[in-house]
Design a protein around this motif. Structure first.
Motif, PDB file in Angstrom:
ATOM      1  N   LYS A   1       0.821  -1.214   0.000  1.00  0.00           N
ATOM      2  CA  LYS A   1       0.000   0.000   0.000  1.00  0.00           C
ATOM      3  C   LYS A   1       0.857   1.269   0.000  1.00  0.00           C
ATOM      4  O   LYS A   1       0.407   2.315  -0.463  1.00  0.00           O
ATOM      5  N   GLU A   2       2.078   1.177   0.504  1.00  0.00           N
ATOM      6  CA  GLU A   2       2.980   2.330   0.444  1.00  0.00           C
ATOM      7  C   GLU A   2       3.425   2.604  -0.985  1.00  0.00           C
ATOM      8  O   GLU A   2       3.658   3.753  -1.351  1.00  0.00           O
ATOM      9  N   ARG A   3       3.557   1.545  -1.780  1.00  0.00           N
ATOM     10  CA  ARG A   3       4.067   1.701  -3.140  1.00  0.00           C
ATOM     11  C   ARG A   3       2.974   1.976  -4.171  1.00  0.00           C
ATOM     12  O   ARG A   3       3.255   2.541  -5.219  1.00  0.00           O
ATOM     13  N   ARG A   4       1.756   1.529  -3.921  1.00  0.00           N
ATOM     14  CA  ARG A   4       0.671   1.624  -4.905  1.00  0.00           C
ATOM     15  C   ARG A   4      -0.485   2.448  -4.363  1.00  0.00           C
ATOM     16  O   ARG A   4      -0.849   2.340  -3.196  1.00  0.00           O
ATOM     17  N   SER A   5      -1.107   3.207  -5.249  1.00  0.00           N
ATOM     18  CA  SER A   5      -2.325   3.928  -4.867  1.00  0.00           C
ATOM     19  C   SER A   5      -3.509   2.983  -5.060  1.00  0.00           C
ATOM     20  O   SER A   5      -3.389   1.915  -5.671  1.00  0.00           O
ATOM     21  N   ASP A   6      -4.678   3.365  -4.546  1.00  0.00           N
ATOM     22  CA  ASP A   6      -5.877   2.533  -4.712  1.00  0.00           C
ATOM     23  C   ASP A   6      -6.248   2.392  -6.189  1.00  0.00           C
ATOM     24  O   ASP A   6      -6.716   1.343  -6.627  1.00  0.00           O
ATOM     25  N   LYS A   7      -6.021   3.437  -6.950  1.00  0.00           N
ATOM     26  CA  LYS A   7      -6.342   3.415  -8.379  1.00  0.00           C
ATOM     27  C   LYS A   7      -5.442   2.402  -9.104  1.00  0.00           C
ATOM     28  O   LYS A   7      -5.917   1.613  -9.934  1.00  0.00           O
ATOM     29  N   GLU A   8      -4.139   2.413  -8.795  1.00  0.00           N
ATOM     30  CA  GLU A   8      -3.218   1.455  -9.407  1.00  0.00           C
ATOM     31  C   GLU A   8      -3.565   0.027  -8.994  1.00  0.00           C
ATOM     32  O   GLU A   8      -3.508  -0.900  -9.815  1.00  0.00           O
ATOM     33  N   ALA A   9      -3.924  -0.172  -7.733  1.00  0.00           N
ATOM     34  CA  ALA A   9      -4.268  -1.504  -7.246  1.00  0.00           C
ATOM     35  C   ALA A   9      -5.505  -2.037  -7.961  1.00  0.00           C
ATOM     36  O   ALA A   9      -5.553  -3.217  -8.335  1.00  0.00           O
ATOM     37  N   ALA A  10      -6.514  -1.186  -8.171  1.00  0.00           N
ATOM     38  CA  ALA A  10      -7.728  -1.613  -8.873  1.00  0.00           C
ATOM     39  C   ALA A  10      -7.416  -2.008 -10.314  1.00  0.00           C
ATOM     40  O   ALA A  10      -7.941  -3.005 -10.835  1.00  0.00           O
ATOM     41  N   ALA A  11      -6.519  -1.258 -10.966  1.00  0.00           N
ATOM     42  CA  ALA A  11      -6.145  -1.574 -12.348  1.00  0.00           C
ATOM     43  C   ALA A  11      -5.397  -2.910 -12.412  1.00  0.00           C
ATOM     44  O   ALA A  11      -5.644  -3.734 -13.312  1.00  0.00           O
ATOM     45  N   ILE A  12      -4.503  -3.152 -11.476  1.00  0.00           N
ATOM     46  CA  ILE A  12      -3.747  -4.410 -11.449  1.00  0.00           C
ATOM     47  C   ILE A  12      -4.677  -5.593 -11.185  1.00  0.00           C
ATOM     48  O   ILE A  12      -4.577  -6.651 -11.819  1.00  0.00           O
ATOM     49  N   LEU A  13      -5.641  -5.415 -10.258  1.00  0.00           N
ATOM     50  CA  LEU A  13      -6.603  -6.476  -9.958  1.00  0.00           C
ATOM     51  C   LEU A  13      -7.480  -6.781 -11.169  1.00  0.00           C
ATOM     52  O   LEU A  13      -7.718  -7.943 -11.503  1.00  0.00           O
ATOM     53  N   LYS A  14      -7.925  -5.744 -11.843  1.00  0.00           N
ATOM     54  CA  LYS A  14      -8.760  -5.923 -13.028  1.00  0.00           C
ATOM     55  C   LYS A  14      -7.995  -6.691 -14.115  1.00  0.00           C
ATOM     56  O   LYS A  14      -8.536  -7.616 -14.745  1.00  0.00           O
ATOM     57  N   GLU A  15      -6.762  -6.348 -14.326  1.00  0.00           N
ATOM     58  CA  GLU A  15      -5.926  -7.028 -15.323  1.00  0.00           C
ATOM     59  C   GLU A  15      -5.701  -8.494 -14.942  1.00  0.00           C
ATOM     60  O   GLU A  15      -5.779  -9.389 -15.794  1.00  0.00           O
ATOM     61  N   ALA A  16      -5.443  -8.761 -13.655  1.00  0.00           N
ATOM     62  CA  ALA A  16      -5.200 -10.139 -13.208  1.00  0.00           C
ATOM     63  C   ALA A  16      -6.457 -10.995 -13.359  1.00  0.00           C
ATOM     64  O   ALA A  16      -6.384 -12.160 -13.767  1.00  0.00           O
ATOM     65  N   LEU A  17      -7.629 -10.423 -13.027  1.00  0.00           N
ATOM     66  CA  LEU A  17      -8.881 -11.176 -13.168  1.00  0.00           C
ATOM     67  C   LEU A  17      -9.198 -11.464 -14.631  1.00  0.00           C
ATOM     68  O   LEU A  17      -9.663 -12.557 -14.973  1.00  0.00           O
ATOM     69  N   ALA A  18      -8.923 -10.513 -15.500  1.00  0.00           N
ATOM     70  CA  ALA A  18      -9.156 -10.731 -16.932  1.00  0.00           C
ATOM     71  C   ALA A  18      -8.241 -11.846 -17.451  1.00  0.00           C
ATOM     72  O   ALA A  18      -8.670 -12.715 -18.231  1.00  0.00           O
ATOM     73  N   ASN A  19      -6.990 -11.850 -16.984  1.00  0.00           N
ATOM     74  CA  ASN A  19      -6.034 -12.880 -17.388  1.00  0.00           C
ATOM     75  C   ASN A  19      -6.495 -14.249 -16.891  1.00  0.00           C
ATOM     76  O   ASN A  19      -6.438 -15.253 -17.616  1.00  0.00           O
ATOM     77  N   LEU A  20      -6.991 -14.329 -15.669  1.00  0.00           N
ATOM     78  CA  LEU A  20      -7.458 -15.587 -15.086  1.00  0.00           C
ATOM     79  C   LEU A  20      -8.682 -16.114 -15.837  1.00  0.00           C
ATOM     80  O   LEU A  20      -8.761 -17.310 -16.158  1.00  0.00           O
ATOM     81  N   LYS A  21      -9.629 -15.220 -16.142  1.00  0.00           N
ATOM     82  CA  LYS A  21     -10.829 -15.637 -16.878  1.00  0.00           C
ATOM     83  C   LYS A  21     -10.465 -16.163 -18.270  1.00  0.00           C
ATOM     84  O   LYS A  21     -11.037 -17.152 -18.749  1.00  0.00           O
ATOM     85  N   GLU A  22      -9.512 -15.521 -18.923  1.00  0.00           N
ATOM     86  CA  GLU A  22      -9.081 -15.958 -20.263  1.00  0.00           C
ATOM     87  C   GLU A  22      -8.442 -17.346 -20.200  1.00  0.00           C
ATOM     88  O   GLU A  22      -8.695 -18.195 -21.057  1.00  0.00           O
ATOM     89  N   ARG A  23      -7.614 -17.581 -19.170  1.00  0.00           N
ATOM     90  CA  ARG A  23      -6.961 -18.880 -19.013  1.00  0.00           C
ATOM     91  C   ARG A  23      -7.998 -19.966 -18.724  1.00  0.00           C
ATOM     92  O   ARG A  23      -7.877 -21.097 -19.228  1.00  0.00           O
ATOM     93  N   ARG A  24      -9.037 -19.663 -17.958  1.00  0.00           N
ATOM     94  CA  ARG A  24     -10.091 -20.652 -17.673  1.00  0.00           C
ATOM     95  C   ARG A  24     -10.908 -20.957 -18.934  1.00  0.00           C
ATOM     96  O   ARG A  24     -11.290 -22.091 -19.173  1.00  0.00           O
ATOM     97  N   ARG A  25     -11.180 -19.924 -19.729  1.00  0.00           N
ATOM     98  CA  ARG A  25     -11.932 -20.115 -20.968  1.00  0.00           C
ATOM     99  C   ARG A  25     -11.184 -21.013 -21.939  1.00  0.00           C
ATOM    100  O   ARG A  25     -11.789 -21.793 -22.673  1.00  0.00           O
ATOM    101  N   SER A  26      -9.854 -20.910 -21.933  1.00  0.00           N
ATOM    102  CA  SER A  26      -9.047 -21.713 -22.863  1.00  0.00           C
ATOM    103  C   SER A  26      -8.915 -23.169 -22.396  1.00  0.00           C
ATOM    104  O   SER A  26      -8.335 -23.984 -23.104  1.00  0.00           O
ATOM    105  N   GLY A  27      -9.403 -23.483 -21.182  1.00  0.00           N
ATOM    106  CA  GLY A  27      -9.379 -24.861 -20.690  1.00  0.00           C
ATOM    107  C   GLY A  27      -8.184 -25.184 -19.818  1.00  0.00           C
ATOM    108  O   GLY A  27      -7.988 -26.332 -19.435  1.00  0.00           O
ATOM    109  N   GLU A  28      -7.372 -24.206 -19.490  1.00  0.00           N
ATOM    110  CA  GLU A  28      -6.211 -24.456 -18.647  1.00  0.00           C
ATOM    111  C   GLU A  28      -6.665 -24.768 -17.221  1.00  0.00           C
ATOM    112  O   GLU A  28      -7.579 -24.152 -16.714  1.00  0.00           O
ATOM    113  N   VAL A  29      -6.057 -25.782 -16.631  1.00  0.00           N
ATOM    114  CA  VAL A  29      -6.418 -26.176 -15.267  1.00  0.00           C
ATOM    115  C   VAL A  29      -5.685 -25.254 -14.304  1.00  0.00           C
ATOM    116  O   VAL A  29      -4.444 -25.185 -14.311  1.00  0.00           O
ATOM    117  N   ILE A  30      -6.434 -24.549 -13.469  1.00  0.00           N
ATOM    118  CA  ILE A  30      -5.865 -23.592 -12.528  1.00  0.00           C
ATOM    119  C   ILE A  30      -6.327 -23.961 -11.130  1.00  0.00           C
ATOM    120  O   ILE A  30      -7.516 -24.118 -10.880  1.00  0.00           O
TER     121      ILE A  30
END
Length: 118
Positions: free
Chosen positions: A88-117
């Protein structure tokens, strides 16, 4: 029941001769160190040894010095920080939300492709 060993419990150099056998001890000086709690620590040093400016109090563990009127202050204790606190010292709330959104999109794409996670 004793085992019959005549030298049981003795150590090397422990004989009746004492210093005559081991040699003379080096001349010593005692130096007084004072901590912020008013404790006095008096370690012994060889006369030719370099005496340190500071010493740790043997009673409370605080730093001690040779100046009785102005002993060193106790060190400041910083509270324990969690990994999240450092992030939290290094990232603002806005940056954290953007990183979370990107990670969730990446996870959803990997699940759609059939990768076991797990």
């Amino acid at each position: 029941m004793a085992s019959g060993s005549a030298i049981r419990g003795s150590r090397v150099g422990a004989g009746p001769m004492g210093e005559a056998e081991r040699g003379e001890a080096a001349p010593r000086i005692q130096v007084s160190y004072y901590c912020a709690n008013g404790h006095v620590t008096c370690p012994s040093f060889a006369e030719e040894a370099e005496v340190p400016e500071g010493w740790e109090c043997t009673r409370c563990g605080l730093p001690a010095s040779q100046d009785r009127q102005n002993p060193p202050p106790p060190p400041k204790n910083t509270p324990y920080k969690t990994h999240l606190a450092y992030v939290k010292e290094r990232r603002s709330d806005k940056e954290a939300a953007a990183i979370l959104k990107e990670a969730l999109a990446n996870l959803k794409e990997r699940r759609r492709s059939g990768e076991v996670i797990y």
